[in-house]
Scaffold this active site. Structure first.
Site, PDB file in Angstrom:
ATOM      1  N   CYS A   1       0.865  -1.183   0.000  1.00 29.17           N
ATOM      2  CA  CYS A   1       0.000   0.000   0.000  1.00 29.17           C
ATOM      3  C   CYS A   1       0.900   1.232   0.000  1.00 29.17           C
ATOM      4  O   CYS A   1       2.048   1.160  -0.417  1.00 29.17           O
ATOM      5  CB  CYS A   1      -0.993  -0.021   1.161  1.00 29.17           C
TER       6      CYS A   1
ATOM      7  N   ARG B   1      -3.614  -0.557   5.348  1.00 28.07           N
ATOM      8  CA  ARG B   1      -4.156  -1.661   4.553  1.00 28.07           C
ATOM      9  C   ARG B   1      -3.218  -2.850   4.420  1.00 28.07           C
ATOM     10  O   ARG B   1      -3.615  -3.993   4.692  1.00 28.07           O
ATOM     11  CB  ARG B   1      -4.543  -1.165   3.148  1.00 28.07           C
TER      12      ARG B   1
ATOM     13  N   ASP C   1      -8.724   3.478   1.217  1.00 29.40           N
ATOM     14  CA  ASP C   1      -7.701   3.823   2.200  1.00 29.40           C
ATOM     15  C   ASP C   1      -8.368   4.421   3.436  1.00 29.40           C
ATOM     16  O   ASP C   1      -8.960   5.493   3.357  1.00 29.40           O
ATOM     17  CB  ASP C   1      -6.723   4.827   1.597  1.00 29.40           C
TER      18      ASP C   1
END
Length: 144
Positions: free
Chosen positions: A8, A14, A117
Site C-alpha cells: 500500500c 491496509r 484507504d
C-alpha cells in the site's frame, strides 16, 4: 514455499492488515510480508488498524517497510491495494510485471480496483476496510 507481498502507500493501514489477516489463516508453505511505496521505515501500524485486528483476535507485530528491490525479488506474488500502487511498482520494477496484481484484480473483482484507504478515518472506516480485506483474502486463497 510461496511468498506473498502486500503493498500500500505508507505500510501502516491496509497492507499490514492484509498481512496479518493472511498470516492468521496459518497456511502451510505460505510466507507473508507487507511494504509501502512511500513508507517510513519502522513505524507501527496505525492505532485503528491495531484496534480492528485486536477486535478480531488477529495477532500482529508490525514495523513499516519501504518497498525495495529486495522485497520485490523475494515475492512470488505482489498484491497491491490500488491500481496506482501497481503502476508505481511496474514503473520502478518492470521485470516484476508477471507477479504484480491489485488484490481485487487477482481475486477477479470487476468493480473499482482499489481497496479504500482508511488513513485518517474513524474506527468504523477501518472496520469496513478490514471486512473488505477479509473477503478479498479469502477469495485470493482459493486462487493461490
Amino acid at each position: 514455499m510461496q511468498r506473498i507481498l502486500f503493498v500500500c502507500t505508507g505500510n501502516t493501514c491496509r497492507s499490514p492488515m492484509a498481512e496479518a489477516i493472511l498470516k492468521s489463516k496459518k497456511i502451510d508453505g505460505l510466507e507473508v510480508k507487507s511494504a509501502g511505496i512511500y513508507a517510513a521505515t519502522g513505524s507501527e501500524a496505525s492505532a485503528h488498524a491495531k484496534q480492528v485486528l485486536d477486535s478480531h483476535h488477529i495477532e500482529h507485530n508490525h514495523s513499516s517497510t519501504m518497498l525495495n528491490m529486495k522485497s520485490v525479488q523475494w515475492a512470488d506474488l505482489i498484491l497491491t491495494m490500488t491500481g496506482s500502487h501497481k503502476n508505481a511498482i511496474l514503473q520502478q520494477y518492470p521485470d516484476a510485471a508477471r507477479k504484480v496484481f491489485t488484490l481485487k484484480e487477482f481475486t477477479g473483482e470487476d468493480y473499482d480496483v482499489d481497496v479504500v484507504d482508511p488513513f485518517g478515518g474513524n474506527l468504523a472506516i477501518y472496520q469496513e476496510t478490514y471486512q473488505e480485506l477479509e473477503k478479498l483474502i479469502t477469495k485470493a486463497i482459493e486462487k493461490m
